[in-house]
Design a protein around this motif. Structure first.
Motif, mmCIF file in Angstrom:
data_model
loop_
_atom_site.group_PDB
_atom_site.id
_atom_site.type_symbol
_atom_site.label_atom_id
_atom_site.label_comp_id
_atom_site.label_asym_id
_atom_site.label_seq_id
_atom_site.Cartn_x
_atom_site.Cartn_y
_atom_site.Cartn_z
ATOM 1 N N CYS A 63 51.550 94.696 26.701
ATOM 2 C CA CYS A 63 52.174 95.168 27.236
ATOM 3 C C CYS A 63 52.230 94.731 28.781
ATOM 4 O O CYS A 63 50.440 94.648 28.571
ATOM 5 N N LEU A 64 52.794 94.005 29.688
ATOM 6 C CA LEU A 64 52.593 93.598 30.862
ATOM 7 C C LEU A 64 53.279 95.189 31.910
ATOM 8 O O LEU A 64 54.056 96.279 31.781
ATOM 9 N N VAL A 65 52.393 95.566 32.717
ATOM 10 C CA VAL A 65 52.677 96.833 33.447
ATOM 11 C C VAL A 65 52.599 95.397 35.150
ATOM 12 O O VAL A 65 51.781 95.393 35.555
ATOM 13 N N TYR A 66 53.679 96.184 36.224
ATOM 14 C CA TYR A 66 53.993 95.332 37.536
ATOM 15 C C TYR A 66 53.640 96.674 38.209
ATOM 16 O O TYR A 66 54.760 97.884 37.608
ATOM 17 N N LYS A 67 52.666 96.580 39.285
ATOM 18 C CA LYS A 67 52.879 98.175 39.692
ATOM 19 C C LYS A 67 52.381 97.845 41.552
ATOM 20 O O LYS A 67 53.365 98.712 42.332
ATOM 21 N N ASP A 68 53.250 96.157 41.990
ATOM 22 C CA ASP A 68 53.298 95.753 43.383
ATOM 23 C C ASP A 68 54.160 96.890 44.015
ATOM 24 O O ASP A 68 54.970 97.315 43.314
ATOM 25 N N PRO A 69 54.503 97.186 45.301
ATOM 26 C CA PRO A 69 55.943 97.226 45.397
ATOM 27 C C PRO A 69 56.767 96.855 45.392
ATOM 28 O O PRO A 69 56.752 95.203 45.101
ATOM 29 N N LEU A 70 58.067 97.344 45.635
ATOM 30 C CA LEU A 70 59.363 96.001 45.316
ATOM 31 C C LEU A 70 59.051 95.798 46.802
ATOM 32 O O LEU A 70 60.449 97.024 47.310
ATOM 33 N N PRO A 71 59.728 94.307 46.900
ATOM 34 C CA PRO A 71 60.333 93.778 47.995
ATOM 35 C C PRO A 71 62.065 93.701 48.351
ATOM 36 O O PRO A 71 62.705 94.576 47.572
ATOM 37 N N LEU A 72 62.389 94.426 49.710
ATOM 38 C CA LEU A 72 63.048 94.740 50.224
ATOM 39 C C LEU A 72 64.359 93.272 49.244
ATOM 40 O O LEU A 72 65.530 94.824 49.135
ATOM 41 N N GLN A 73 64.027 92.732 49.472
ATOM 42 C CA GLN A 73 64.883 91.921 48.979
ATOM 43 C C GLN A 73 65.396 91.611 47.577
ATOM 44 O O GLN A 73 65.787 90.207 47.595
ATOM 45 N N GLY A 74 64.407 92.569 46.304
ATOM 46 C CA GLY A 74 64.751 92.017 45.678
ATOM 47 C C GLY A 74 62.633 91.641 45.069
ATOM 48 O O GLY A 74 62.752 91.048 45.760
ATOM 49 N N LEU A 75 63.097 92.376 43.353
ATOM 50 C CA LEU A 75 61.707 90.850 42.853
ATOM 51 C C LEU A 75 62.434 89.554 42.195
ATOM 52 O O LEU A 75 63.371 89.746 41.314
ATOM 53 N N THR A 76 61.691 88.900 42.888
ATOM 54 C CA THR A 76 61.787 87.076 42.846
ATOM 55 C C THR A 76 61.163 86.627 41.800
ATOM 56 O O THR A 76 60.140 87.133 41.094
ATOM 57 N N TRP A 77 61.488 85.443 40.999
ATOM 58 C CA TRP A 77 60.524 85.160 39.716
ATOM 59 C C TRP A 77 59.229 84.614 40.285
ATOM 60 O O TRP A 77 58.634 85.127 40.145
ATOM 61 N N ARG A 78 59.484 84.244 41.343
ATOM 62 C CA ARG A 78 58.519 83.292 42.329
ATOM 63 C C ARG A 78 57.250 84.625 42.139
ATOM 64 O O ARG A 78 55.920 84.790 42.777
ATOM 65 N N GLN A 79 58.118 85.804 42.740
ATOM 66 C CA GLN A 79 56.911 87.062 43.649
ATOM 67 C C GLN A 79 56.484 87.622 41.964
ATOM 68 O O GLN A 79 55.105 87.803 42.269
ATOM 69 N N MET A 80 57.340 87.677 41.357
ATOM 70 C CA MET A 80 56.980 87.550 39.831
ATOM 71 C C MET A 80 55.197 86.540 39.155
ATOM 72 O O MET A 80 54.344 87.437 38.542
ATOM 73 N N VAL A 81 55.667 85.819 39.502
ATOM 74 C CA VAL A 81 54.612 84.510 39.016
ATOM 75 C C VAL A 81 53.188 84.847 40.041
ATOM 76 O O VAL A 81 52.311 84.557 39.338
ATOM 77 N N THR A 82 53.272 85.311 41.369
ATOM 78 C CA THR A 82 52.174 85.216 42.061
ATOM 79 C C THR A 82 51.651 86.125 41.437
ATOM 80 O O THR A 82 50.570 86.231 41.354
#
Length: 236
Positions: free
Chosen positions: A78-97
């Motif tokens: 599986c994948l685990v995303y642990k970065d802080p959640l941006p105030l504007q929501g999580l976008t596809w581009r941020q996930m790609v980054t």
């Protein structure tokens, strides 16, 4: 900022210049949003555990006070995303980054985005689930599709195949698989719905059959349009 990595360098430069101003404007709004959605799920965002390929991860609660979880089996699937959640929501581009930084650091953004999409697609078990992902990405992946809503609502979308409410009938190898309705499975499904709703989550279910019809992409697209309109941050 030209050449390899130039796109990322330009984005980082813009963020460095304009980021403090954006943050100053968003801070007062954040308090308003927290008050508005105070009846949502308790606790702060910690991580996303998603996109399992193969056996699902086994997760245990290590600390009930701080809500710390640990993957004790099949973590490699599986994948685990642990970065802080941006105030504007999580976008596809941020996930790609994030994917690019942790999994494909030597690639350009388009190649990383394609690889992430294919990784997510492989984690889906059925044609109806794949229809939802394809429709969503076609509408929102460019340029900045939202993966987590900006109003901090926590939304669960379920695609229910026959195995969610029926038990497979015994058949021979050359006979089409059929299912018998199961009151037990249905009761377990609605009980889980109640638990999540009482915890502050929004649950939206699709029946697998409706996502196999010819108009399923339009049905799914209309749903996402209404859903994201509902959860858009209000204009200050």
């Amino acid at each position: 900022m030209s050449g390899g990595g130039g796109w990322q360098a330009r984005r980082e430069c813009i963020e460095e210049l304009l980021g403090p101003t954006r943050q100053a404007l968003e801070d007062p709004q954040e308090a308003e949003y927290e008050q508005r959605f105070k009846n949502g799920p308790r606790g702060s965002f910690k991580n996303l555990i998603f996109a399992a390929v193969g056996p699902k991860p086994q997760i245990v609660l290590r600390d009930a006070v701080s809500n710390e979880v640990e993957i004790v089996r099949n973590a490699e699937n599986c994948l685990v995303y642990k970065d802080p959640l941006p105030l504007q929501g999580l976008t596809w581009r941020q996930m790609v980054t994030w994917w690019q930084a942790h999994h494909m650091p030597d690639t350009e953004e388009p190649e990383a985005a394609d690889a992430l999409y294919r990784r997510l697609y492989r984690s889906l078990d059925s044609l109806p689930e794949q229809t939802v992902l394809r429709t969503y990405c076609a509408r929102y992946a460019e340029p900045d599709g939202l993966l987590l809503a900006p109003d901090r609502s926590r939304i669960v979308i379920e695609v229910d195949g026959a195995h969610h409410y029926g038990i497979k009938n015994p058949t021979g190898a050359d006979v089409r698989t059929t299912y018998a309705a199961s009151s037990r499975l249905y009761s377990e499904m609605v009980a889980e719905d109640r638990r999540l709703r009482l915890a502050g989550y929004e649950i939206y279910r699709f029946g697998g059959w409706e996502l196999t019809r010819p108009d399923s992409p339009q049905v799914t697209s209309d749903f996402f349009t209404e859903l994201l309109t509902r959860h858009k941050k209000p204009t200050p």
